[in-house]
Design a protein around this motif. Structure first.
Motif, PDB file in Angstrom:
ATOM      1  N   ILE A  54      48.513  44.702  37.404  1.00 34.21           N
ATOM      2  CA  ILE A  54      47.688  45.808  37.058  1.00 34.21           C
ATOM      3  C   ILE A  54      48.156  46.399  35.747  1.00 34.21           C
ATOM      4  O   ILE A  54      49.359  46.981  35.888  1.00 34.21           O
ATOM      5  CB  ILE A  54      47.510  46.515  38.161  1.00 34.21           C
ATOM      6  N   GLU A  55      47.282  46.558  34.897  1.00 32.50           N
ATOM      7  CA  GLU A  55      47.582  47.300  33.672  1.00 32.50           C
ATOM      8  C   GLU A  55      47.112  48.511  33.588  1.00 32.50           C
ATOM      9  O   GLU A  55      45.534  48.444  33.688  1.00 32.50           O
ATOM     10  CB  GLU A  55      47.198  46.588  32.396  1.00 32.50           C
ATOM     11  N   VAL A  56      47.665  49.671  33.348  1.00 32.13           N
ATOM     12  CA  VAL A  56      47.058  50.958  33.564  1.00 32.13           C
ATOM     13  C   VAL A  56      46.997  51.810  32.265  1.00 32.13           C
ATOM     14  O   VAL A  56      48.258  51.470  31.338  1.00 32.13           O
ATOM     15  CB  VAL A  56      47.861  51.882  34.486  1.00 32.13           C
ATOM     16  N   GLY A  57      46.063  52.009  31.504  1.00 30.97           N
ATOM     17  CA  GLY A  57      46.220  52.691  30.082  1.00 30.97           C
ATOM     18  C   GLY A  57      45.153  53.671  29.989  1.00 30.97           C
ATOM     19  O   GLY A  57      44.627  54.292  30.920  1.00 30.97           O
TER      20      GLY A  57
ATOM     21  N   LYS B 183      41.975  53.911  32.019  1.00 28.19           N
ATOM     22  CA  LYS B 183      41.333  52.470  32.262  1.00 28.19           C
ATOM     23  C   LYS B 183      42.464  51.447  32.751  1.00 28.19           C
ATOM     24  O   LYS B 183      43.562  51.652  32.535  1.00 28.19           O
ATOM     25  CB  LYS B 183      40.764  51.806  30.774  1.00 28.19           C
ATOM     26  N   ILE B 184      41.772  50.250  33.550  1.00 29.29           N
ATOM     27  CA  ILE B 184      42.690  49.714  34.116  1.00 29.29           C
ATOM     28  C   ILE B 184      42.303  48.174  33.978  1.00 29.29           C
ATOM     29  O   ILE B 184      41.008  48.079  33.702  1.00 29.29           O
ATOM     30  CB  ILE B 184      42.926  49.863  35.550  1.00 29.29           C
ATOM     31  N   ALA B 185      42.926  47.332  34.177  1.00 29.86           N
ATOM     32  CA  ALA B 185      42.543  45.875  33.991  1.00 29.86           C
ATOM     33  C   ALA B 185      43.765  45.048  34.952  1.00 29.86           C
ATOM     34  O   ALA B 185      44.669  45.565  35.184  1.00 29.86           O
ATOM     35  CB  ALA B 185      42.671  45.239  32.722  1.00 29.86           C
ATOM     36  N   ILE B 186      43.308  43.772  35.399  1.00 31.08           N
ATOM     37  CA  ILE B 186      44.369  43.044  36.087  1.00 31.08           C
ATOM     38  C   ILE B 186      44.295  41.635  35.504  1.00 31.08           C
ATOM     39  O   ILE B 186      43.425  40.935  35.074  1.00 31.08           O
ATOM     40  CB  ILE B 186      43.581  42.803  37.435  1.00 31.08           C
ATOM     41  N   ASP B 187      45.757  41.513  34.989  1.00 32.41           N
ATOM     42  CA  ASP B 187      46.115  40.176  34.549  1.00 32.41           C
ATOM     43  C   ASP B 187      45.725  39.096  35.724  1.00 32.41           C
ATOM     44  O   ASP B 187      46.630  38.980  36.709  1.00 32.41           O
ATOM     45  CB  ASP B 187      47.310  40.262  34.125  1.00 32.41           C
TER      46      ASP B 187
END
Length: 62
Positions: A59-62, A2-6
């Motif tokens: 970019i947050e990768v989890g 899963k990824i998200a952008i701050d």
């Protein structure tokens, strides 16, 4: 994966979109957006490369 952008950190450099346009997009203001939070397996390496290439580490990768 899963990824998200701050969005507070993104400055619109566009490296993520250049590296992996299948997962990242740029909005009308030129800031990055995620097309899908659940990354297909075939794009895992490209997403990690995009995250590592982001000068703002947005970019947050989890």
């Amino acid at each position: 994966m899963k990824i998200a952008i701050d969005q507070d950190r993104c400055r619109g450099h566009g490296f993520c979109w250049t590296i992996c346009p299948e997962v990242f997009d740029l909005n009308d203001d030129g800031y990055a957006e995620v097309r899908t939070e659940d990354v297909p397996a075939e794009f895992t390496d490209a997403v990690r490369s995009a995250a590592n290439s982001c000068p703002e580490r947005a970019i947050e990768v989890g």
